[in-house]
Write an enzyme that holds these catalytic residues in place. Structure first.
Site, PDB file in Angstrom:
ATOM      1  N   TYR A 175     -21.674  -1.508 -47.125  1.00 33.47           N
ATOM      2  CA  TYR A 175     -21.614  -0.308 -46.925  1.00 33.47           C
ATOM      3  C   TYR A 175     -20.493   0.227 -47.245  1.00 33.47           C
ATOM      4  O   TYR A 175     -19.278  -0.358 -47.389  1.00 33.47           O
ATOM      5  CB  TYR A 175     -21.527  -0.099 -45.319  1.00 33.47           C
ATOM      6  CG  TYR A 175     -21.233   1.222 -45.012  1.00 33.47           C
ATOM      7  CD1 TYR A 175     -22.216   2.076 -44.532  1.00 33.47           C
ATOM      8  CD2 TYR A 175     -20.066   1.671 -44.870  1.00 33.47           C
ATOM      9  CE1 TYR A 175     -21.975   3.376 -44.068  1.00 33.47           C
ATOM     10  CE2 TYR A 175     -19.825   3.365 -44.474  1.00 33.47           C
ATOM     11  CZ  TYR A 175     -20.881   3.888 -44.199  1.00 33.47           C
ATOM     12  OH  TYR A 175     -20.529   5.179 -43.829  1.00 33.47           O
ATOM     13  N   GLU A 263     -21.451   9.034 -48.818  1.00 32.98           N
ATOM     14  CA  GLU A 263     -22.058   7.710 -48.116  1.00 32.98           C
ATOM     15  C   GLU A 263     -22.992   6.783 -48.781  1.00 32.98           C
ATOM     16  O   GLU A 263     -23.877   7.427 -49.138  1.00 32.98           O
ATOM     17  CB  GLU A 263     -22.474   8.104 -46.915  1.00 32.98           C
ATOM     18  CG  GLU A 263     -22.701   6.703 -45.887  1.00 32.98           C
ATOM     19  CD  GLU A 263     -23.192   6.895 -44.474  1.00 32.98           C
ATOM     20  OE1 GLU A 263     -23.123   6.343 -43.516  1.00 32.98           O
ATOM     21  OE2 GLU A 263     -24.541   8.136 -44.474  1.00 32.98           O
TER      22      GLU A 263
END
Length: 454
Positions: A175, A263
């Protein structure tokens, strides 16, 4: 895809857990607020000094393929893909890719596509196949049909385009995100070696696996910062430098497009030794619209309710609910409180309509026009706290709207704050059947009672 805005505000190590709601209506309200409750700050100077005006802004909505194209245009590695609007074009795109495996993805703004259901009977808005002809058959059951997920309205959202992309094996998922952080007064990188899952859950269960690195916005990202983050994400050998290069490109993208958040989840590696941004979410600074006109022109309003789009024309924020008492307020927090107190008194809010701060009489008129056009509305509750807002402007707008629109439903008005006495005088001398309320509790009871009498 989990929102890093939540991570940035409350889920960094040491932050409080976010509050959640199980109520369907409350969730629809919060989802609406996340879409449109954004504020821009304008300061103007007059002979009386500085005047500060807060103007609500609507979030920019981009489809997945639009975000990926922006990333690819800035040198970020994404899967090869085509976007099509017909089954024949889907077949042609699949053949042109010449990929070992193909992923077909319905393009809607709502999440949960993979577990969604089409009204054509097809299950799932994301499909993998190795046969281009299967892509054509699947596209026939997607394009033009409604896809229902946990985040769509009950009847789903019509799929107008699908993305035909090269399917890549992912050997490891991480991530990575860059966001503006108030506490740091600038951009922050956030990463975790555990990607492809809810990052909020990782932050709660394994906070030691969340890595945060502040970036000096004047100096920019340093090579050693990018390398350290790549190392923290678990990339090894040649992949570490590749990941660092992608991180730097993502930061350059973040600055160049005036993003508030980029993101990537998952930010992964393939067995062939590639580092790829497999799925991404980008939030933009609405105040930069004047210099990001090409991006803002992509804004997809097709999935918004027509009444929401109409409200947006007049800088009004409208969110539809299931009840029969319309809420006419200024400020998202006050709107939620108004909806809550109506429910506590046995009523059901039909919507809320947020005027914001820089309201004018014409907006009040248009607001009433929108509310009265809704056949579900059996009463209107006006709840205004005049800080920035001048209550007299609201009162003049209300009287004009009532007279010209020939209002036929009960109207309960609670005003407090700036110029409230003048506003009360305007309403009382109008000769209109307007019910005044002393406070919010009184207003809610009177609105609920007016509907019960029918």
């Amino acid at each position: 895809m989990p929102g890093c805005a939540l991570l940035g505000k409350s889920m960094l190590p040491g932050g409080p857990e976010p509050q959640q709601s199980d109520g369907k209506k409350e969730m629809s309200l919060l989802e609406g607020l996340s879409r449109c409750s954004r504020f821009s700050l304008f300061i103007s100077t007059s002979s009386h000094g500085e005047t500060v005006q807060l103007t609500p802004r609507r979030w920019l909505n981009l489809q997945e393929y639009q975000s990926k194209k922006i990333m690819a245009d800035h040198g970020v590695t994404v899967q090869r893909f085509f976007v099509v609007d017909s089954a024949n074009d889907a077949l042609e795109a699949a053949q042109r890719l010449k990929a070992k495996e193909i992923v077909l993805k319905a393009q809607i703004l709502a999440g949960g596509r993979g577990k969604g259901i089409f009204n054509s009977g097809l299950k799932g808005g994301v499909h993998l196949t190795k046969d281009p002809k299967t892509v054509e058959q699947l596209a026939k059951q997607m394009i033009g049909y409604n896809l229902s997920t946990k985040q769509t309205p009950k009847d789903g959202v019509t799929v107008k385009k699908v993305m035909v992309a090269e399917a890549l094996d992912i050997s490891r998922e991480t991530y990575f995100a860059i966001l503006m952080d108030r506490a740091c007064n600038g951009p922050v990188m956030v990463g975790s070696p555990q990607g492809g899952m809810d990052i909020e859950e990782v932050a709660v269960t394994s906070p030691e696996l969340i890595f945060k690195e502040e970036i000096d916005i004047f100096e920019g990202i340093k090579d050693h910062q990018a390398l350290q983050m790549a190392k923290n994400l678990g990339f090894q050998g040649p992949l570490q430098q590749k990941a660092a290069d992608q991180i730097k490109k993502l930061y350059n993208l973040f600055l160049k497009i005036d993003a508030t958040q980029v993101e990537v989840n998952p930010f992964g590696e393939t067995p062939e030794g590639q580092v790829v941004c497999f799925d991404a979410k980008i939030n933009f600074d609405d105040n930069a619209e004047f210099r990001q006109k090409e991006i803002f022109a992509m804004d997809d309003k097709s999935e918004s309710e027509p009444i929401e789009n109409e409200a947006a024309k007049y800088d009004l924020k409208y969110i539809g609910l299931d009840g029969n008492i319309a809420c006419f307020v200024n400020g998202a927090g006050l709107a939620m409180a108004t909806c809550d107190i109506i429910s506590l008194n046995g009523g059901k809010p039909a919507n809320f309509l947020d005027l914001g701060g820089g309201v004018k009489e014409a907006q009040v008129y248009q607001a009433f026009k929108l509310l009265t056009a809704d056949p579900k509305v059996e009463a209107i509750l006006v709840n205004i706290f005049g800080g920035i807002v001048n209550c007299a402007i609201i009162a003049n707008g209300i009287t004009k709207a009532c007279q010209e629109l020939e209002l036929k439903v009960p109207l309960v008005v609670r005003l407090e704050g700036t110029n409230v006495h003048e506003a009360q005088r305007i309403l009382s001398e109008s000769g209109l059947p307007i019910t005044s309320a002393n406070d919010l509790e009184d207003a809610a009871k009177k609105a609920v009672a007016s509907v019960a009498k029918k």
